[in-house]
Design a protein around this motif. Structure first.
Motif, mmCIF file in Angstrom:
data_model
loop_
_atom_site.group_PDB
_atom_site.id
_atom_site.type_symbol
_atom_site.label_atom_id
_atom_site.label_comp_id
_atom_site.label_asym_id
_atom_site.label_seq_id
_atom_site.Cartn_x
_atom_site.Cartn_y
_atom_site.Cartn_z
ATOM 1 N N GLU A 555 0.845 -1.193 0.064
ATOM 2 C CA GLU A 555 -0.021 -0.019 -0.078
ATOM 3 C C GLU A 555 0.887 1.300 -0.118
ATOM 4 O O GLU A 555 2.114 1.329 0.715
ATOM 5 N N ASP A 556 0.268 2.442 -0.521
ATOM 6 C CA ASP A 556 1.091 3.611 -0.768
ATOM 7 C C ASP A 556 1.515 4.125 0.630
ATOM 8 O O ASP A 556 2.522 4.524 0.875
ATOM 9 N N VAL A 557 0.618 4.048 1.728
ATOM 10 C CA VAL A 557 0.818 4.681 3.046
ATOM 11 C C VAL A 557 1.956 3.663 3.774
ATOM 12 O O VAL A 557 2.699 4.202 4.552
ATOM 13 N N GLY A 558 1.887 2.208 3.488
ATOM 14 C CA GLY A 558 2.718 1.537 3.956
ATOM 15 C C GLY A 558 4.462 1.889 3.339
ATOM 16 O O GLY A 558 5.187 1.870 3.923
ATOM 17 N N LYS A 559 4.215 2.255 2.188
ATOM 18 C CA LYS A 559 5.593 2.519 1.520
ATOM 19 C C LYS A 559 6.112 3.906 2.094
ATOM 20 O O LYS A 559 7.326 3.995 2.395
ATOM 21 N N LYS A 560 5.269 4.670 2.580
ATOM 22 C CA LYS A 560 5.725 5.807 3.229
ATOM 23 C C LYS A 560 6.211 5.527 4.603
ATOM 24 O O LYS A 560 7.442 5.980 5.232
ATOM 25 N N ALA A 561 5.599 4.625 5.250
ATOM 26 C CA ALA A 561 6.175 4.160 6.742
ATOM 27 C C ALA A 561 7.723 3.508 6.539
ATOM 28 O O ALA A 561 8.514 3.764 7.483
ATOM 29 N N LEU A 562 7.965 2.857 5.359
ATOM 30 C CA LEU A 562 9.340 2.173 5.168
ATOM 31 C C LEU A 562 10.351 3.198 5.172
ATOM 32 O O LEU A 562 11.683 3.016 5.413
ATOM 33 N N LYS A 563 9.747 4.506 4.751
ATOM 34 C CA LYS A 563 11.010 5.601 4.656
ATOM 35 C C LYS A 563 11.196 6.501 5.915
ATOM 36 O O LYS A 563 12.091 6.763 6.617
ATOM 37 N N VAL A 564 9.975 6.601 6.683
ATOM 38 C CA VAL A 564 9.828 7.559 7.696
ATOM 39 C C VAL A 564 10.241 6.797 9.128
ATOM 40 O O VAL A 564 10.779 7.540 9.680
ATOM 41 N N ILE A 565 9.643 5.605 9.340
ATOM 42 C CA ILE A 565 10.106 4.893 10.513
ATOM 43 C C ILE A 565 11.574 4.715 10.725
ATOM 44 O O ILE A 565 12.160 4.761 11.763
ATOM 45 N N PRO A 566 12.107 4.310 9.852
ATOM 46 C CA PRO A 566 13.825 3.967 10.069
ATOM 47 C C PRO A 566 14.281 5.289 10.176
ATOM 48 O O PRO A 566 15.253 5.512 11.293
ATOM 49 N N GLU A 567 14.004 6.555 9.747
ATOM 50 C CA GLU A 567 14.527 7.885 10.084
ATOM 51 C C GLU A 567 14.090 8.095 11.596
ATOM 52 O O GLU A 567 15.112 8.667 12.313
ATOM 53 N N ILE A 569 13.629 5.990 13.993
ATOM 54 C CA ILE A 569 14.370 5.171 15.007
ATOM 55 C C ILE A 569 15.727 5.568 15.202
ATOM 56 O O ILE A 569 16.287 5.525 16.281
ATOM 57 N N VAL A 570 16.522 6.020 14.227
ATOM 58 C CA VAL A 570 17.738 6.411 14.217
ATOM 59 C C VAL A 570 17.653 7.739 15.001
ATOM 60 O O VAL A 570 18.518 8.028 15.818
ATOM 61 N N LYS A 571 16.777 8.749 14.486
ATOM 62 C CA LYS A 571 16.944 9.903 15.324
ATOM 63 C C LYS A 571 16.712 9.849 16.659
ATOM 64 O O LYS A 571 17.315 10.490 17.666
ATOM 65 N N GLU A 572 15.611 9.031 17.322
ATOM 66 C CA GLU A 572 15.351 8.812 18.506
ATOM 67 C C GLU A 572 16.259 7.943 19.071
ATOM 68 O O GLU A 572 16.124 7.700 20.591
ATOM 69 N N ASN A 573 17.041 6.890 18.451
ATOM 70 C CA ASN A 573 17.998 5.949 19.003
ATOM 71 C C ASN A 573 17.073 5.002 19.889
ATOM 72 O O ASN A 573 17.365 4.504 21.118
ATOM 73 N N LYS A 574 15.844 4.540 19.293
ATOM 74 C CA LYS A 574 15.109 3.531 20.183
ATOM 75 C C LYS A 574 14.211 2.823 18.680
ATOM 76 O O LYS A 574 13.843 3.546 18.192
ATOM 77 N N ALA A 575 13.728 1.729 19.300
ATOM 78 C CA ALA A 575 13.264 0.818 18.082
ATOM 79 C C ALA A 575 11.546 1.217 18.195
ATOM 80 O O ALA A 575 10.973 1.292 17.271
ATOM 81 N N ASP A 576 11.261 1.593 19.222
ATOM 82 C CA ASP A 576 9.860 1.737 19.657
ATOM 83 C C ASP A 576 9.396 3.276 19.358
ATOM 84 O O ASP A 576 9.521 4.014 20.191
ATOM 85 N N VAL A 577 8.854 3.664 18.269
ATOM 86 C CA VAL A 577 8.461 5.177 17.929
ATOM 87 C C VAL A 577 7.348 5.165 17.610
ATOM 88 O O VAL A 577 6.746 4.251 17.040
ATOM 89 N N ASP A 578 6.841 6.337 17.496
ATOM 90 C CA ASP A 578 5.392 6.543 16.951
ATOM 91 C C ASP A 578 5.262 6.013 15.470
ATOM 92 O O ASP A 578 5.981 6.302 14.541
ATOM 93 N N ALA A 579 4.054 5.399 15.253
ATOM 94 C CA ALA A 579 3.697 4.981 14.022
ATOM 95 C C ALA A 579 3.353 5.981 12.916
ATOM 96 O O ALA A 579 2.747 7.018 13.371
ATOM 97 N N VAL A 580 3.413 5.801 11.668
ATOM 98 C CA VAL A 580 3.015 6.585 10.666
ATOM 99 C C VAL A 580 1.389 6.286 10.479
ATOM 100 O O VAL A 580 0.949 5.205 10.520
ATOM 101 N N SER A 581 0.736 7.336 10.463
ATOM 102 C CA SER A 581 -0.787 7.263 10.598
ATOM 103 C C SER A 581 -1.404 6.574 9.358
ATOM 104 O O SER A 581 -0.749 6.825 8.432
ATOM 105 N N GLY A 582 -2.111 5.555 9.610
ATOM 106 C CA GLY A 582 -2.732 4.610 8.540
ATOM 107 C C GLY A 582 -1.691 3.612 8.151
ATOM 108 O O GLY A 582 -2.196 2.592 7.204
ATOM 109 N N ALA A 583 -0.554 3.364 8.579
ATOM 110 C CA ALA A 583 0.383 2.383 8.404
ATOM 111 C C ALA A 583 0.812 1.651 9.746
ATOM 112 O O ALA A 583 2.217 1.406 9.823
ATOM 113 N N SER A 584 -0.050 1.511 10.625
ATOM 114 C CA SER A 584 0.482 1.040 11.993
ATOM 115 C C SER A 584 0.949 -0.561 11.755
ATOM 116 O O SER A 584 2.013 -0.866 12.444
ATOM 117 N N ALA A 585 0.746 -1.218 10.911
ATOM 118 C CA ALA A 585 1.074 -2.630 10.760
ATOM 119 C C ALA A 585 2.629 -2.532 10.477
ATOM 120 O O ALA A 585 3.373 -3.335 10.644
#
Length: 605
Positions: A555-567, A569-585
């Motif tokens: 899904e398009d929104v899922g593709k967005k999470a693939l870019k945003v979530i890694p960024e 995680i690195v910025k906050e230095n932790k694995a558990d970060v806020d999900a991208v809206s609409g792409a929680s899975a």
């Protein structure tokens, strides 16, 4: 009232020409030949990546082969006697075996090896006795084995079949940890339109425009079916632990006719036994251990008595029973019993089972041994007395065991016992098929768009000749794949392709080849919406980089999470970060995979 003749609207989430259920030898063959004949194929297996292969991967890799059609047919009719098989099925099967060498050369791309003439792992003088299990039957001389190289019990055939699927990754998608639950049948035409598959906690309806091929193997790991069809309380599997009888349940739901439900094969010590194995685990296979059937030693069951000749040749679990070779009824308390001098003899030799002494039961008397094992004490004492009398008289009046293999039990203890398990190599029962690999209904008519191959509804009945099941996987797998691809009255339902394009076999191979640099670790998760997601994390006193190296988040929104979530995680230095809206899975899957990678890093550091 509800109109049951009206076709319900089905929410199809994926669509293919052919869906093959079960990635063993038969399934790999069927998928390959369907793809080679123009079909877009989905190949599904319940096992995780690296554990696919069904019983094929665990077998000796021997393919039943014929050198003369008429003689081999006579042999197979003798093996089946007094049961009946449709003659055209026997002809198709035997013809396939007589062409096995050409098949291996043409379709697997290797030079076939004749077991009798070329196999150098066994002395030439013994090869015929190994590959012709019933030499008293006419035509046995026409039976040989074909191997794909000069080796066995090494998964060589399976690796070739698996590679043929990987070679066709543009035409064959592969799903793992995907359990087929129900065939989806048109209520009017009875056409099999597709299948419902459980994967990642979801129920996914997959359209099969040309057909579904059942190659799910038998029911070796389904205790209820074992008790219902094989009259055994339980059996220890020698092969895969993933054959759960799903193909039988699905075929029954759509009205398939069953055959050979009480037929199964064993292998191992004595007539086909393993050392007692916890439920849910594979048994260890031991083919020969002379100290367990030569000397002051015998096998007893619940009543404390023997039930067969312990040195009878192993014929895939069959023992001689009043003129016929049958798999014996199983018992709850099968034990090998022996005395102190036999134990010393066993200890002096090579003990191939590392848990032998750990599982051994020792007692100072036969009464105490019976109490510890649960067998009948009077029966055990009587059996020892009979056995000693047979040795003294020079003849085994019970079962005709060669007297040279027998020695008297000591009059005083200690005595020993070790518990055995009735094992199962494979079951043969399942939906009956015809020469076109079409599965039949109760009226012997083909169920439209439904095919089968392999041990699910296997052709072998009654006595079993080794190599027969693998040969059947290749012979009927090829037929099933070709026939399904030929179907012209395709299902025309509209279907989404949301889950098309997932190939976890290719992904698994890709992951195995991912290079890891200094301070880099892999993590994976199945929490996404499209299959396994894998990350490569660079970790050195903190998360320095996160790369998503495998995903199927379509899904398009899922593709967005693939870019945003890694960024994030690195910025906050932790694995558990806020999900991208609409792409929680997708967000959850990335976080979980990173968490696993970090855990590996911390453990190593």
């Amino acid at each position: 009232m509800e109109d049951k003749t009206k076709n319900p609207v089905i929410d199809w989430k994926a669509n293919y020409d052919v869906v093959v259920l079960g990635f063993g030898g038969a399934g790999a063959t069927a998928a390959r030949f369907a793809a080679d004949n123009g079909a877009k194929v989905l190949l599904v297996d319940i096992a995780p990546y690296g554990h696919e292969g069904g019983n094929t991967r665990y077998s000796a890799q021997l393919l039943g082969t014929g050198t003369n059609f008429d003689e081999l047919k006579e042999y197979y009719l003798g093996l089946t006697h007094p049961m009946d098989l449709p003659e055209d099925m026997v002809d198709t099967y035997v013809h396939g075996m007589c062409n096995m060498r050409e098949y291996v050369k043409k379709y697997l791309g290797v030079e076939p090896v004749s077991f009798i003439n070329e196999f150098n792992k066994i002395p030439a003088a013994y090869r015929a006795s190994v590959c012709q299990e019933y030499p008293e039957l006419k035509g046995h001389e026409a039976h040989d084995y074909t191997l794909v190289h000069n080796g066995w019990f090494d998964a060589a055939l399976w690796k070739l079949l698996r590679q043929k699927i990987l070679d066709r990754k543009d035409r064959i998608d592969v799903w793992y940890e995907a359990r087929a639950k129900h065939l989806i049948q048109d209520p009017v035409s009875k056409v099999i339109k597709g299948v419902q598959i459980e994967k990642l906690g979801q129920k996914i309806n997959v359209l099969a425009r040309k057909g579904v091929i059942l190659t799910t193997g038998g029911f070796e790991n389904n205790k209820e079916m074992i008790q219902n069809y094989l009259e055994a309380p339980k059996l220890a599997p020698l092969g895969t632990i993933y054959n759960k009888g799903d193909g039988i349940s699905m075929a029954q739901e759509v009205g398939a006719k069953m055959w050979h439900m009480d037929n199964y094969e064993s292998l191992g010590l004595l007539h086909g036994l393993s050392f007692a194995t916890p439920e849910g685990e594979r048994s260890e296979l031991f083919l020969s251990w002379p100290e367990l059937n030569h000397g002051s030693i015998f096998m007893v069951v619940d009543d404390g008595k023997r039930y067969f000749n312990e040195i009878t040749p192993n014929r895939h679990g069959h023992i001689f029973d009043h003129g016929a070779w049958r798999v014996p009824r199983s018992h709850e308390k099968p034990y090998i019993v022996f005395d102190q001098k036999q134990y010393e003899k066993i200890e002096a030799g090579k003990i191939p089972y590392d848990k032998f002494n750990e599982k051994l039961i020792k007692a100072d008397s036969l009464e105490e041994l019976a109490e510890k094992t649960g067998v009948n004490a009077d029966g055990l004492k009587e059996q020892v007395e009979m056995f000693n009398r047979f040795v003294k008289n020079g003849h085994d009046d019970q079962f005709g065991r060669n007297i040279d293999s027998m020695a008297s039990f000591a009059e005083e203890g200690p005595y020993y016992a070790i518990k055995m398990a009735y094992n199962v190599l494979n079951t043969q029962g399942g939906p009956e098929r015809n020469t076109k690999a079409q599965i039949l209904d109760a009226n012997n008519e083909p169920i439209p768009h439904l095919f089968g191959a392999g041990e699910l509804g296997g052709i072998n009945a009654n006595k079993y000749q080794g190599g027969g099941n693998l040969a059947e996987c290749l012979i009927f797998g090829k037929i099933a794949g070709e026939e399904a691809a030929k179907v012209t009255n395709e299902v025309t339902d509209k279907a989404s392709d949301k889950y098309n394009g997932i190939n976890e076999l290719a992904d698994g191979e890709k992951i195995n080849n991912i290079k890891l640099g200094k301070d880099q670790y892999l993590g994976e998760s199945n929490a996404g919406i499209g299959g396994k997601l894998v990350v490569r994390v660079t970790y050195d006193n903190g998360i320095k980089n996160v790369e998503v190296v495998q995903n199927h988040e379509s899904e398009d929104v899922g593709k967005k999470a693939l870019k945003v979530i890694p960024e994030r995680i690195v910025k906050e230095n932790k694995a558990d970060v806020d999900a991208v809206s609409g792409a929680s899975a997708t967000s959850r899957a990335i976080s979980e995979a990173v968490s696993k990678a970090v855990k590996k890093a911390k453990k190593e550091k």
